[in-house]
Motif scaffolding. Structure first.
Motif: not given
Length: 348
Positions: A183-202
């Motif tokens: 998502g765009q840097t200004f979207s409040s969901d971008t960072r928590p969603r990406w952190r979750a994706i990285c953790k689950v991918a690992e």
């Protein structure tokens, strides 16, 4: 002539007291420990019978404005409209007016709108995917706000579970080379969603190739940002068999770009979206997506705000209310194909 559906008639129809109905519709059910089953009966009956509280009478009796403010990035098909629909359901039944303002993430509007809404005597504010940094003297409920501060209650999706639904689905289909549109840097969901994706991918042993990660660059509406992001992925000439997009409109844009270059979806590239907006099921192909219960999130936000308005600060919910996602498996995903066989050219 049909019976007038006033508060007394509604209470008689449900089989509970007028006081109970009034407390449920005003958002103060939790304060009086009214059971969830009774709350659902009252709300369902009010909606079915098209009951509307007499907002003018409520305002005059309580000397309150019976008005709340709602701040959204934009009013268009997608995330915001789904949440707004749920907010509207709950506020109209409770007899509350609401002002909706859209800011398109413009800094000056984000600064000005809270004061503007306060000047119109709103009793509370609901923010949708909007980062309000200043403390306000009235209760605030943030849908996907992710900022914990006094007087703010967050309605937050379980992003870990959402990421697990999407990545486990792709992994079971044999996809190992997955591209991601953040998502765009200004979207409040971008960072928590990406952190979750990285953790689950690992956890699943899926390597995330930095060259297969692109970020939406602007706040353009519709499918164009998704088209641009997918074009960037193809231009990098890194093979991939699936795309996990930040939202459904982005996924739809990616699908149109892939097809324009001659790639088959899902035969050569599978695509997963996020939100499950109304058009996701009728897209071509129907979109596999993480289902975010947008209307329910809106209803919960509105009911929570009404509860806060009707109660003391000590009785307010603490920090956040979790919302569970679902998953809709449709025809935009299939067994992984062998990547890299074709180098499509983006049509000008």
């Amino acid at each position: 002539m049909p019976e007038k559906m006033d508060l007394k008639a509604l209470a008689r129809h449900i089989g509970v007291s007028q006081t109970t109905v009034s407390r449920v519709l005003s958002g103060s059910a939790a304060r009086y420990r009214i059971s969830e089953e009774t709350q659902q009966r009252v709300l369902a009956a009010a909606k079915k019978l098209n009951y509307r509280a007499n907002a003018l009478a409520i305002s005059l009796r309580s000397q309150r404005s019976s008005t709340v403010g709602v701040m959204v990035p934009e009013i268009s098909e997608g995330y915001s409209s789904g949440v707004l629909s749920g907010i509207e359901d709950a506020l109209l039944v409770a007899g509350y007016f609401y002002f909706v303002v859209s800011h398109r993430h413009r800094a000056e509007l984000l600064r000005e709108y809270p004061s503007m809404l306060l000047s119109r005597a709103v009793e509370g504010i609901i923010t949708v995917n909007t980062d309000v940094r200043e403390a306000l003297p009235i209760p605030v409920v943030a849908v996907s706000g992710h900022r914990h501060q006094p007087s703010v209650v967050n309605i937050e999706l379980d992003h870990m579970l959402a990421a697990r639904y999407a990545l486990e689905h792709l992994e079971k289909l044999g996809h190992r080379r997955i591209a991601f549109i953040k998502g765009q840097t200004f979207s409040s969901d971008t960072r928590p969603r990406w952190r979750a994706i990285c953790k689950v991918a690992e956890e699943l042993g899926l390597e995330i190739d930095p060259h297969l990660v692109v970020q939406l660059q602007d706040d353009g509406l519709g499918i164009e940002p998704g088209r641009a992001a997918a074009a960037t992925l193809l231009e990098r000439k890194r093979p991939f068999t699936a795309i996990f997009a930040f939202n459904d409109l982005t996924a739809m844009g990616a699908i149109t770009l892939l097809r324009d270059t001659g790639l088959d979806v899902p035969g050569q590239v599978s695509v997963v979206g996020f939100d499950d907006i109304l058009s996701a099921a009728t897209n071509n192909p129907p979109l596999t997506t993480v289902r975010q219960p947008l209307q329910e999130m809106g209803r919960v936000a509105a009911k929570t705000l009404l509860q806060m308005i009707q109660s003391s600060r000590e009785e307010w919910p603490k920090h956040s209310i979790p919302i569970l996602p679902g998953f809709a498996e449709r025809r935009s995903t299939a067994l992984a194909a062998s990547p890299g066989k074709k180098k499509p050219q983006v049509r000008k």
